[in-house]
Design a protein around this motif. Structure first.
Motif, short mmCIF file in Angstrom:
data_model
loop_
_atom_site.label_atom_id
_atom_site.label_comp_id
_atom_site.label_asym_id
_atom_site.label_seq_id
_atom_site.Cartn_x
_atom_site.Cartn_y
_atom_site.Cartn_z
N ASN A 161 94.37 61.76 35.10
CA ASN A 161 94.23 62.89 34.19
C ASN A 161 92.95 63.65 34.46
OD1 ASN A 161 95.12 64.48 31.86
ND2 ASN A 161 93.44 63.53 30.77
N ASN A 162 91.85 62.93 34.67
CA ASN A 162 90.57 63.59 34.97
C ASN A 162 90.66 64.39 36.27
OD1 ASN A 162 88.85 62.82 32.78
ND2 ASN A 162 88.76 60.75 33.62
N ALA A 163 91.22 63.76 37.31
CA ALA A 163 91.27 64.41 38.62
C ALA A 163 92.15 65.65 38.61
CB ALA A 163 91.78 63.42 39.68
N LEU A 164 93.33 65.55 37.98
CA LEU A 164 94.25 66.69 38.00
C LEU A 164 93.85 67.78 37.01
CD1 LEU A 164 97.80 65.20 38.62
CD2 LEU A 164 95.97 65.76 40.21
N SER A 165 93.20 67.41 35.91
CA SER A 165 92.70 68.43 34.99
C SER A 165 91.68 69.32 35.68
CB SER A 165 92.07 67.78 33.75
OG SER A 165 93.04 67.12 32.97
N GLN A 166 90.90 68.73 36.57
CA GLN A 166 89.91 69.49 37.32
C GLN A 166 90.55 70.37 38.40
OE1 GLN A 166 87.18 66.49 38.69
NE2 GLN A 166 86.66 65.86 36.61
N GLN A 167 91.89 70.22 38.58
CA GLN A 167 92.62 71.03 39.55
C GLN A 167 93.70 71.88 38.87
OE1 GLN A 167 93.45 68.64 43.36
NE2 GLN A 167 92.76 67.05 41.95
N GLY A 168 93.47 72.19 37.61
CA GLY A 168 94.34 73.14 36.93
C GLY A 168 95.54 72.56 36.22
N PHE A 169 95.69 71.23 36.17
CA PHE A 169 96.81 70.62 35.47
C PHE A 169 96.50 70.48 33.98
CE2 PHE A 169 98.04 69.60 39.72
CZ PHE A 169 99.39 69.30 39.70
N ARG A 170 97.59 70.37 33.19
CA ARG A 170 97.48 70.15 31.75
C ARG A 170 98.34 68.95 31.36
NH1 ARG A 170 93.94 72.03 28.47
NH2 ARG A 170 95.41 72.55 26.81
N LEU A 191 101.72 65.28 33.30
CA LEU A 191 100.74 66.27 33.74
C LEU A 191 101.49 67.36 34.49
CD1 LEU A 191 97.85 64.00 35.07
CD2 LEU A 191 97.78 65.45 33.05
N TYR A 192 101.22 68.61 34.17
CA TYR A 192 101.96 69.71 34.79
C TYR A 192 101.04 70.86 35.14
CZ TYR A 192 101.55 72.30 30.42
OH TYR A 192 101.04 72.97 29.33
N CYS A 205 105.33 78.75 39.96
CA CYS A 205 106.44 79.70 40.00
C CYS A 205 106.68 80.21 41.42
CB CYS A 205 106.15 80.86 39.05
SG CYS A 205 105.83 80.31 37.35
N ALA A 206 107.92 80.61 41.69
CA ALA A 206 108.30 80.99 43.05
C ALA A 206 107.69 82.31 43.50
CB ALA A 206 109.83 81.07 43.15
N ASP A 207 107.45 83.24 42.57
CA ASP A 207 106.98 84.57 42.98
C ASP A 207 105.81 85.08 42.13
OD1 ASP A 207 108.30 84.93 40.63
OD2 ASP A 207 109.69 86.47 41.37
N CYS A 208 105.05 84.15 41.53
CA CYS A 208 103.96 84.56 40.65
C CYS A 208 103.00 83.39 40.48
CB CYS A 208 104.53 84.99 39.30
SG CYS A 208 103.30 85.44 38.05
N ALA A 209 101.70 83.68 40.45
CA ALA A 209 100.69 82.65 40.21
C ALA A 209 99.74 83.10 39.11
CB ALA A 209 99.92 82.37 41.50
N ALA A 210 100.31 83.75 38.08
CA ALA A 210 99.49 84.37 37.05
C ALA A 210 98.91 83.38 36.05
CB ALA A 210 100.30 85.43 36.30
N CYS A 211 99.55 82.24 35.84
CA CYS A 211 99.05 81.26 34.87
C CYS A 211 97.87 80.50 35.46
CB CYS A 211 100.15 80.29 34.46
SG CYS A 211 101.47 81.04 33.48
N LEU A 212 96.68 80.81 34.99
CA LEU A 212 95.46 80.24 35.54
C LEU A 212 94.79 79.34 34.51
CD1 LEU A 212 94.05 83.53 37.13
CD2 LEU A 212 95.40 81.75 38.26
N SER A 213 94.54 78.10 34.89
CA SER A 213 93.84 77.18 33.99
C SER A 213 92.45 77.73 33.70
CB SER A 213 93.75 75.80 34.63
OG SER A 213 93.20 74.87 33.71
N VAL A 231 88.19 80.37 35.70
CA VAL A 231 89.60 80.07 35.87
C VAL A 231 89.84 79.43 37.24
CG1 VAL A 231 90.39 81.88 34.31
CG2 VAL A 231 90.08 82.40 36.73
N TYR A 232 90.88 78.60 37.31
CA TYR A 232 91.20 77.89 38.55
C TYR A 232 92.19 78.72 39.35
CZ TYR A 232 92.06 73.93 41.64
OH TYR A 232 92.15 73.10 42.73
N ALA A 233 91.73 79.24 40.49
CA ALA A 233 92.58 80.06 41.36
C ALA A 233 92.13 79.86 42.80
CB ALA A 233 92.46 81.55 40.98
N GLY A 234 93.10 79.79 43.69
CA GLY A 234 92.78 79.61 45.09
C GLY A 234 92.16 78.27 45.41
N GLY A 235 92.48 77.25 44.59
CA GLY A 235 91.96 75.91 44.84
C GLY A 235 90.54 75.67 44.40
N ARG A 236 89.99 76.56 43.55
CA ARG A 236 88.62 76.37 43.07
C ARG A 236 88.45 77.07 41.72
NH1 ARG A 236 88.54 80.35 46.90
NH2 ARG A 236 87.55 82.32 46.31
N TRP A 237 87.37 76.71 41.01
CA TRP A 237 87.05 77.36 39.75
C TRP A 237 86.21 78.60 40.02
CZ3 TRP A 237 89.34 76.09 35.32
CH2 TRP A 237 89.95 74.84 35.24
#
Length: 271
Positions: free
Chosen positions: A43-52, A58-59, A63-71, A229-235
């Motif tokens: 949970n700690n590791a994936l939360s730091q990578q945008g999971f909830r 953990l999710y 989406c197939a054509d959109c990456a708008a939801c940013l942690s 926000v988490y985008a492109g593999g980083r905060w």
């Protein structure tokens, strides 16, 4: 014969369904089970990578054509309240906070139903019964608290937040409040109080869930200073929300296999 759980988490993708934030789009989630002795580390590791977290899952939107939801999360040391946020703190200073174990009560559910019936009648939780509510609160394999806010004079419960305690912050899983007290800005106050809680515990972040550029439902999160926000593999620090408008473009999405391959997992073999 005894069967043990696999050490490496298995990832799956949900079937597409209508997006609750952006009209005309479809959403899909990448998810994995949160179970076993390594739940806290995962949970700690994936939360730091945008999971909830949602109960034992953990999710992360995939989406197939959109990456708008940013942690989104707030850097506690960089947060400075605005005038309106200072007013919200002052307006609700009389409330008493109580942190309890994750145990559902009828009083919580009554407030939850009132909140949904006034604010989210068409949301995914609109038909949630008391048993499903109890599962949302109680089914957690990690360190979780229920933060309640009471009116000390009437002893009435006016707000609740289901909160996970991570190694680097507090994560606001779900919050709800008395809609009759809308002018008190209780939703804003709960976030402000979690910033205070994190500061008291020397935790650097408050995780807010997802922020979606272009969604009016999510605009309030961009009003907090110290937001990233988490985008492109980083905060990334949030300076101008328009910087992330391109996340709705179909070419902003990596293939599922590449997304999974880029997830950094904790070493659970050392347990």
């Amino acid at each position: 014969m005894r069967h043990s759980l696999p050490l490496a988490p298995q990832f799956y993708v949900t079937a597409p369904q209508a997006c609750p934030y952006l009209p005309g789009r479809m959403e899909r989630k990448l998810f994995t089970a949160l179970q076993g002795d390594g739940s806290e580390e995962l949970n700690n590791a994936l939360s730091q990578q945008g999971f909830r977290r949602s109960q034992n899952v953990l999710y992360r939107p995939s989406c197939a054509d959109c990456a708008a939801c940013l942690s989104a999360r707030i850097r506690v040391e960089d947060f400075v309240p605005t005038r309106s946020q200072k007013r919200a703190i002052k307006r609700n200073r009389y409330l008493e906070r109580q942190a309890t174990s994750p145990w559902a009560t009828e009083e919580q559910y009554a407030l939850f139903r009132t909140y949904l019936d006034h604010r989210h009648t068409d949301g995914g939780m609109a038909e949630m019964d008391i048993f499903e509510f109890a599962a949302m609160i109680e089914e957690t394999p990690i360190r979780t608290r229920v933060i309640e806010y009471h009116d000390p004079e009437s002893r009435k419960l006016v707000a609740v937040c289901l909160t996970d305690v991570l190694e680097d912050g507090t994560s606001m899983v779900y919050s709800f409040f008395d809609p009759a007290l809308e002018r008190q800005s209780l939703g804003t106050y709960i976030i402000l109080d979690h910033i205070a809680l994190a500061r008291e515990a020397a935790l650097p972040y408050v995780y807010l869930g997802y922020w979606v550029p272009g969604s009016p439902k999510m605009d309030y999160k961009a009003r907090f200073s110290g937001l990233e926000v988490y985008a492109g593999g980083r905060w990334n620090p949030m300076r101008d929300p328009e910087e992330f408008a391109s996340q709705t473009h179909p070419l902003s999405v990596d293939p599922i296999a590449e997304q999974v391959a880029n997830i950094a997992l904790p070493d659970l073999t050392r347990r």
